[in-house]
Design a protein around this motif. Structure first.
Motif, PDB file in Angstrom:
ATOM      1  N   ASP A 170     -10.770   0.218  -1.112  1.00  0.00           N
ATOM      2  CA  ASP A 170      -9.888   0.769  -1.675  1.00  0.00           C
ATOM      3  C   ASP A 170      -9.019   1.672  -1.257  1.00  0.00           C
ATOM      4  N   GLU A 211       0.829  -1.084   0.083  1.00  0.00           N
ATOM      5  CA  GLU A 211       0.099  -0.040  -0.077  1.00  0.00           C
ATOM      6  C   GLU A 211       0.918   1.207   0.026  1.00  0.00           C
ATOM      7  N   ASN A 257      -7.648   1.024  -6.991  1.00  0.00           N
ATOM      8  CA  ASN A 257      -7.262  -0.264  -6.968  1.00  0.00           C
ATOM      9  C   ASN A 257      -7.025  -0.657  -8.196  1.00  0.00           C
ATOM     10  N   ARG A 268      -6.455  -5.586  -5.628  1.00  0.00           N
ATOM     11  CA  ARG A 268      -5.713  -4.464  -5.050  1.00  0.00           C
ATOM     12  C   ARG A 268      -4.851  -3.751  -6.249  1.00  0.00           C
TER      13      ARG A 268
END
Length: 511
Positions: free
Chosen positions: A380, A319, A393, A442
């Motif tokens: 998201d 992330e 995403n 993702r």
């Protein structure tokens, strides 16, 4: 009577733009700039574009693999090993044959076969579990190769990575080992003059990352950290949206990990034939404290901070690098974290619920991360700007803020996106497992270029190999890895030591 000039964006304008111009460039010129021309609310209420990724250019897709053939060594062949080998152009025989129906390759196999030959040869493999070393050699020797390439010889199986690095018949290594070996192996490889592709996270600690960075820059080798999101069309699009000021100044970015199965909680199983005769336990431990052989620790090492890095290193690093790619955030000033191991009663010391806040006062914003291993809802990455919010995403959606001075005169609905990007491709097929689907959704699995579905890791290793040949730096180089490791490590310290952790940027030191 003078004819009143209309600023209305017509359907004809939209269709014409989709055919002839880059989508975001069109959008910037016809909407994000045009709002300054006093477009009335009756002229425009909402624009929503759903288009293929024909306009988003992924640089690595166009890189050439011509030139010197690069000789690779593969260090480690665990869960990630066969996946990366496919990205390099080598597929398991069983995996390939399973995707052939009535003599016709299925979409995933065909996508693999259509990959360009990367002009490499794998000269050696090693793993502390001898069975996996043999399996890696079998994959490299499989008849299923992308781009029609051929591997003439079965790769040599080395007893350990040090023997591999000592061999002159090697230009670079791909390191796919437990986290606690990353820094040591990469530093040894750099000092041996070998280029490095290193799975994330780059290191376990900030101190290791700083040393690896310094050694990498000193030796001049090319290092790429395995954050394949750097090749994902949606993040390239998101960066352009941010850079154009579409959503305004960003005050908060929210990131998440949600999983709800054993595999997602790093319970990966133990092969029935695994034992002391085919596992080099001492080599696995390395510089960690000696303990008697424990197959759970060996195969499910992510459950312990001693060998792994917890949710922060395993998942948040994905992330963070996506956000860093989009906003170039770097290392935060301070971090706080909390959580605990509430649900899993098996031996482990990492949390199954984890929350962290990363503060960037110089940017006037914070980044948050929330993780639970007991819920699978997809959330998201969300960028909250003054004028709009952006969810990212595998696709992108931008929602106007109801209080935005920039957009409110158009009477836009805040729950309806004013811009959406959804990749489309005829090659899209079902994702075969919950874990694969998680990474795909993702934005870490496949990307789309000119309407074609491509493996993002294939593009990432292709970029690395191109950079080796050209002597230039890749997109996720050692400096980006230093930022990644330092950032997640600060959150681990905050969690374990129950304190606010700060970064002294001048002295490159955690305080």
């Amino acid at each position: 009577m003078e004819e009143k000039k209309s600023n209305k964006i017509s359907r004809r304008d939209t269709l014409k733009a989709l055919v002839t111009l880059p989508v975001l460039g069109y959008f910037a010129n016809r909407f994000y700039v045009k709002y300054e021309n006093d477009l009335s609310s009756s002229d425009f209420t909402r624009m929503k574009l759903e288009v293929a990724d024909t306009s988003i250019q992924i640089p690595a897709a166009g890189y050439s693999s011509k030139g010197k053939q690069i000789r690779l060594g593969i260090v480690g062949n665990g869960f990630r090993g066969p996946q990366v080998l496919r990205s390099l152009g080598f597929a398991e025989k069983e995996w390939s044959e399973d995707k052939i129906k009535n003599g016709v390759p299925g979409p995933r196999l065909q996508s693999f076969l259509d990959q360009e030959d990367l002009n490499i040869v794998i000269t050696g493999v090693c793993d502390t579990f001898s069975q996996r070393a043999e399996e890696a050699a079998d994959i490299v020797s499989s008849p299923f190769r992308s781009g029609g390439a051929k591997q003439l010889n079965r790769p040599k199986i080395y007893a350990n990575y040090r023997e591999m690095l000592a061999d002159d018949n090697l230009d670079a290594v791909v390191i796919l080992t437990p986290d606690h070996w990353h820094a040591k192996m990469a530093i040894d490889a750099a000092r041996a003059g070998k280029h490095v592709y290193l799975e994330k996270p780059m290191c376990q600690t900030a101190e290791e990352a700083k040393l690896l960075r310094d050694v990498t820059l000193e030796t001049g080798i090319i290092l790429q950290v395995g954050h394949q999101n750097r090749q994902q069309a949606s993040y390239i699009m998101a960066k352009e949206i941010i850079d154009k000021g579409v959503i305004g100044p960003v005050s908060l970015v929210e990131t998440y990990t949600n999983r709800n199965n054993d595999h997602g909680a790093w319970i990966r199983g133990i092969p029935k034939n695994a034992n002391a005769s085919n596992i080099n336990w001492k080599e696995f431990l390395g510089d960690k404290a000696w303990r008697e052989m424990d197959l759970d620790r060996y195969f499910n090492w992510q459950k312990w901070f001693e060998y792994g890095t917890g949710p922060a290193g395993n998942q948040f690093t994905h992330e963070f690098d996506c956000v860093n790619q989009v906003m170039d955030l770097g290392i935060p000033k301070r971090v706080i974290a909390s959580g605990g191991n509430y649900y899993f009663n098996d031996p482990r010391d990492i949390p199954d619920v984890f929350n962290a806040i990363f503060e960037y006062p110089d940017r006037g914003m914070s980044l948050t991360y929330d993780c639970t291993l007991r819920n699978s809802r997809l959330r998201d990455k969300t960028f909250l700007g003054k004028d709009a919010s952006m969810e990212v995403n595998v696709g992108v959606a931008v929602f106007p803020d109801s209080q935005s001075e920039k957009y409110k005169k158009y009477e836009l609905e805040s729950d309806t996106p004013l811009y959406t990007y959804h990749p489309k491709s005829d090659a899209v097929d079902a994702v075969t497992s919950a874990t694969a689907k998680y990474y795909h959704d993702r934005g870490f699995g496949y990307t789309y270029h000119n309407g074609k579905k491509l493996d993002a890791t294939y593009l990432h290793v292709k970029e690395w190999l191109y950079c080796i040949r050209q002597g230039i730096q890749p997109s996720c180089n050692v400096n980006r890895g230093f930022e990644e490791t330092t950032t997640f490590y600060m959150s681990n310290l905050a969690y374990l030591e129950k304190r606010v952790v700060e970064w002294d940027a001048e002295n490159e030191k955690i305080i």
